[in-house]
Scaffold this motif. Structure first.
Motif, PDB file in Angstrom:
ATOM      1  N   UNK A  42     -23.422 -39.584 -31.131  1.00  0.00           N
ATOM      2  CA  UNK A  42     -22.147 -39.047 -30.657  1.00  0.00           C
ATOM      3  C   UNK A  42     -21.326 -38.429 -31.764  1.00  0.00           C
ATOM      4  N   UNK A  43     -20.424 -37.558 -31.373  1.00  0.00           N
ATOM      5  CA  UNK A  43     -19.518 -36.931 -32.330  1.00  0.00           C
ATOM      6  C   UNK A  43     -18.066 -37.114 -31.902  1.00  0.00           C
ATOM      7  N   UNK A  44     -17.845 -37.918 -30.866  1.00  0.00           N
ATOM      8  CA  UNK A  44     -16.499 -38.119 -30.346  1.00  0.00           C
ATOM      9  C   UNK A  44     -15.614 -38.930 -31.270  1.00  0.00           C
ATOM     10  N   UNK A  45     -16.201 -39.741 -32.119  1.00  0.00           N
ATOM     11  CA  UNK A  45     -15.427 -40.585 -33.027  1.00  0.00           C
ATOM     12  C   UNK A  45     -15.539 -40.053 -34.455  1.00  0.00           C
ATOM     13  N   UNK A  46     -14.593 -40.459 -35.298  1.00  0.00           N
ATOM     14  CA  UNK A  46     -14.631 -40.016 -36.685  1.00  0.00           C
ATOM     15  C   UNK A  46     -15.813 -40.659 -37.413  1.00  0.00           C
ATOM     16  N   UNK A  51     -15.253 -44.273 -38.582  1.00  0.00           N
ATOM     17  CA  UNK A  51     -15.314 -45.183 -37.432  1.00  0.00           C
ATOM     18  C   UNK A  51     -16.759 -45.462 -37.065  1.00  0.00           C
ATOM     19  N   UNK A  52     -17.583 -44.422 -37.048  1.00  0.00           N
ATOM     20  CA  UNK A  52     -18.984 -44.571 -36.685  1.00  0.00           C
ATOM     21  C   UNK A  52     -19.724 -45.437 -37.702  1.00  0.00           C
ATOM     22  N   UNK A  53     -19.469 -45.221 -38.993  1.00  0.00           N
ATOM     23  CA  UNK A  53     -20.127 -46.014 -40.039  1.00  0.00           C
ATOM     24  C   UNK A  53     -19.675 -47.476 -39.948  1.00  0.00           C
ATOM     25  N   UNK A  54     -18.386 -47.713 -39.761  1.00  0.00           N
ATOM     26  CA  UNK A  54     -17.883 -49.083 -39.635  1.00  0.00           C
ATOM     27  C   UNK A  54     -18.474 -49.760 -38.401  1.00  0.00           C
ATOM     28  N   UNK A  55     -18.574 -49.024 -37.301  1.00  0.00           N
ATOM     29  CA  UNK A  55     -19.185 -49.575 -36.085  1.00  0.00           C
ATOM     30  C   UNK A  55     -20.633 -49.954 -36.298  1.00  0.00           C
ATOM     31  N   UNK A  79     -23.613 -39.314 -45.489  1.00  0.00           N
ATOM     32  CA  UNK A  79     -22.593 -38.327 -45.137  1.00  0.00           C
ATOM     33  C   UNK A  79     -21.196 -38.895 -45.384  1.00  0.00           C
ATOM     34  N   UNK A  80     -20.995 -40.151 -45.018  1.00  0.00           N
ATOM     35  CA  UNK A  80     -19.688 -40.786 -45.248  1.00  0.00           C
ATOM     36  C   UNK A  80     -19.383 -40.874 -46.740  1.00  0.00           C
ATOM     37  N   UNK A  81     -20.393 -41.203 -47.547  1.00  0.00           N
ATOM     38  CA  UNK A  81     -20.182 -41.315 -48.992  1.00  0.00           C
ATOM     39  C   UNK A  81     -19.722 -39.996 -49.605  1.00  0.00           C
ATOM     40  N   UNK A  82     -20.212 -38.901 -49.084  1.00  0.00           N
ATOM     41  CA  UNK A  82     -19.822 -37.602 -49.639  1.00  0.00           C
ATOM     42  C   UNK A  82     -18.541 -37.047 -49.023  1.00  0.00           C
ATOM     43  N   UNK A  83     -18.112 -37.589 -47.887  1.00  0.00           N
ATOM     44  CA  UNK A  83     -16.908 -37.095 -47.215  1.00  0.00           C
ATOM     45  C   UNK A  83     -15.915 -38.214 -46.908  1.00  0.00           C
ATOM     46  N   UNK A  84     -15.742 -39.170 -47.805  1.00  0.00           N
ATOM     47  CA  UNK A  84     -14.784 -40.251 -47.550  1.00  0.00           C
ATOM     48  C   UNK A  84     -13.374 -39.686 -47.379  1.00  0.00           C
TER      49      UNK A  84
END
Length: 174
Positions: A82-86, A89-93, A142-147
């Motif tokens: 999904x792309x509905x959440x940030x 949020x997705x990584x934490x989930x 992806x999260x690591x590069x776009x925190x």
């Protein structure tokens, strides 16, 4: 015990000596599970021959799975695809659903808990690194590069999920 005795007198005009099993059952059934705490008192009353007509067994905890495996897998699929959440949020989930980490622990994860090697990504939750499986590893990279919030808090921010306020009163040590 005092609440029970007060209730018994107010509702039924009885004392512990004249209390019936029905009274006790009603008290237990109409309140929180903490009411089972009077069990010791009931056992003492029987042993002291104050009232031998009432009994209260041990409370058996009723456990039920809050989240089924099917629901868990559906949520994982939604977070990956999904792309509905940030992205944070997705990584934490995913950390919650894959590693059963409490949200408090996720929120305070330092960057040093993410181990990047040639073989892939691992996460340190204790002493032994836990591998990050694909496709979660791709989300994590992806999260690591776009925190988020690095313009506000600085690129050297030590947290996996940096906050949005620079120099806030809440301090943590990685």
């Amino acid at each position: 015990m005092l609440k029970f005795l007060t209730w018994l007198d107010a509702e039924h005009g009885r004392t512990i000596t004249t209390c019936t099993q029905q009274d006790l059952d009603q008290w237990i059934a109409t309140g929180a599970t903490t009411r089972y705490a009077i069990r010791t008192f009931v056992v003492w009353c029987a042993a002291a021959r104050i009232n031998t007509t009432i009994t209260l067994g041990f409370r058996t905890a009723k456990t039920s799975r809050i989240l089924t495996q099917e629901q868990r897998l559906a949520w994982i699929r939604e977070l990956v695809e999904g792309t509905g959440e940030s992205l944070p949020y997705r990584v934490a989930g995913m950390l919650l659903l894959l590693y059963a980490q409490p949200l408090v622990k996720i929120a305070e994860m330092p960057m040093s808990s993410v181990v990047v090697t040639v073989g892939g990504l691992s996460l340190l939750f204790g002493g032994t690194p836990a591998p990050a499986p694909e496709p979660f590893a791709a989300l994590l990279r992806e999260h690591l590069t776009h925190r988020p919030h690095l313009r506000t808090t600085g690129a050297d921010n030590p947290w996996l999920f940096p906050g949005g306020r620079p120099g806030g009163t809440f301090t943590r040590t990685p």
